[in-house]
Motif scaffolding. Structure first.
Motif, PDB file in Angstrom:
ATOM      1  N   SER A 187      52.097 -12.260  32.328  1.00  0.00           N
ATOM      2  CA  SER A 187      51.640 -10.907  32.604  1.00  0.00           C
ATOM      3  C   SER A 187      50.987 -10.374  31.335  1.00  0.00           C
ATOM      4  O   SER A 187      51.623 -10.310  30.282  1.00  0.00           O
ATOM      5  CB  SER A 187      52.833 -10.040  33.016  1.00  0.00           C
ATOM      6  N   ALA A 231      48.690  -7.297  29.463  1.00  0.00           N
ATOM      7  CA  ALA A 231      48.248  -5.903  29.490  1.00  0.00           C
ATOM      8  C   ALA A 231      46.838  -5.829  28.914  1.00  0.00           C
ATOM      9  O   ALA A 231      46.604  -6.270  27.789  1.00  0.00           O
ATOM     10  CB  ALA A 231      49.196  -5.028  28.682  1.00  0.00           C
ATOM     11  N   ASP A 245      50.526  -9.344  25.475  1.00  0.00           N
ATOM     12  CA  ASP A 245      51.569  -9.570  26.479  1.00  0.00           C
ATOM     13  C   ASP A 245      52.040  -8.247  27.055  1.00  0.00           C
ATOM     14  O   ASP A 245      52.190  -7.259  26.326  1.00  0.00           O
ATOM     15  CB  ASP A 245      52.781 -10.280  25.866  1.00  0.00           C
ATOM     16  N   ASN A 246      52.292  -8.221  28.340  1.00  0.00           N
ATOM     17  CA  ASN A 246      52.839  -7.038  28.998  1.00  0.00           C
ATOM     18  C   ASN A 246      54.359  -6.962  28.828  1.00  0.00           C
ATOM     19  O   ASN A 246      54.958  -5.909  28.971  1.00  0.00           O
ATOM     20  CB  ASN A 246      52.471  -7.040  30.485  1.00  0.00           C
ATOM     21  N   TRP A 247      54.986  -8.085  28.520  1.00  0.00           N
ATOM     22  CA  TRP A 247      56.449  -8.174  28.402  1.00  0.00           C
ATOM     23  C   TRP A 247      56.902  -7.567  27.076  1.00  0.00           C
ATOM     24  O   TRP A 247      56.512  -8.031  26.003  1.00  0.00           O
ATOM     25  CB  TRP A 247      56.897  -9.627  28.490  1.00  0.00           C
ATOM     26  N   GLY A 259      58.577  -5.673  31.672  1.00  0.00           N
ATOM     27  CA  GLY A 259      57.120  -5.772  31.679  1.00  0.00           C
ATOM     28  C   GLY A 259      56.484  -4.397  31.785  1.00  0.00           C
ATOM     29  O   GLY A 259      56.048  -4.010  32.863  1.00  0.00           O
ATOM     30  N   SER A 308      51.759  -2.338  29.575  1.00  0.00           N
ATOM     31  CA  SER A 308      50.522  -1.807  30.171  1.00  0.00           C
ATOM     32  C   SER A 308      50.639  -0.330  30.523  1.00  0.00           C
ATOM     33  O   SER A 308      49.629   0.349  30.693  1.00  0.00           O
ATOM     34  CB  SER A 308      50.138  -2.601  31.419  1.00  0.00           C
ATOM     35  N   SER A 359      55.427   1.406  23.528  1.00  0.00           N
ATOM     36  CA  SER A 359      56.196   0.991  24.693  1.00  0.00           C
ATOM     37  C   SER A 359      56.782   2.236  25.355  1.00  0.00           C
ATOM     38  O   SER A 359      57.335   3.097  24.694  1.00  0.00           O
ATOM     39  CB  SER A 359      57.325   0.051  24.278  1.00  0.00           C
TER      40      SER A 359
END
Length: 109
Positions: free
Chosen positions: A23, A25, A40-42, A49, A52, A67
């Motif tokens: 996944s 972003a 990374d979206n994680w 996740g 994004s 985040s």
């Protein structure tokens, strides 16, 4: 190019990479140079996740994303966490090809 790592883990939790998924972003920032970023979206600190959905900010001349869970900031250019530089998201080379976004493999700096 380096190997992509999900970063720190809490016992019993898994990331999307464990299931063979990735996944990413994507961030398009008109007027910035470059205008397109991919990390990374994680979020390894929140084990979710959610990157994004973070808020974009410029901190000390660096574009970052905060985040949405714990509010730590990751640089868009290389995925390094400003609050803990031992934590890094994978970053990806990206480019436009007409209306298509091209994404290359993960890089660790």
């Amino acid at each position: 190019m380096g190997e992509n790592s999900a970063g720190p883990r809490i016992a019993g939790q898994t990331s999307p990479q464990d299931a063979g998924q990735q996944s990413i972003a994507l961030f398009f920032i008109p007027g910035a140079e470059p205008q397109l970023y991919a990390i990374d979206n994680w979020d390894p600190l929140a084990a979710a996740g959610v990157i994004s959905r973070g808020i974009i900010a410029e901190i000390d001349g660096e574009l970052t994303v905060a985040s949405p869970l714990y509010k730590h900031h990751f640089r868009l250019r290389d995925g390094i966490c400003l609050e803990d530089d031992s934590v890094q998201l994978g970053s990806y080379r990206v480019a436009f090809d007409g209306d298509t976004v091209l994404v290359a493999g993960a890089e660790k700096f």
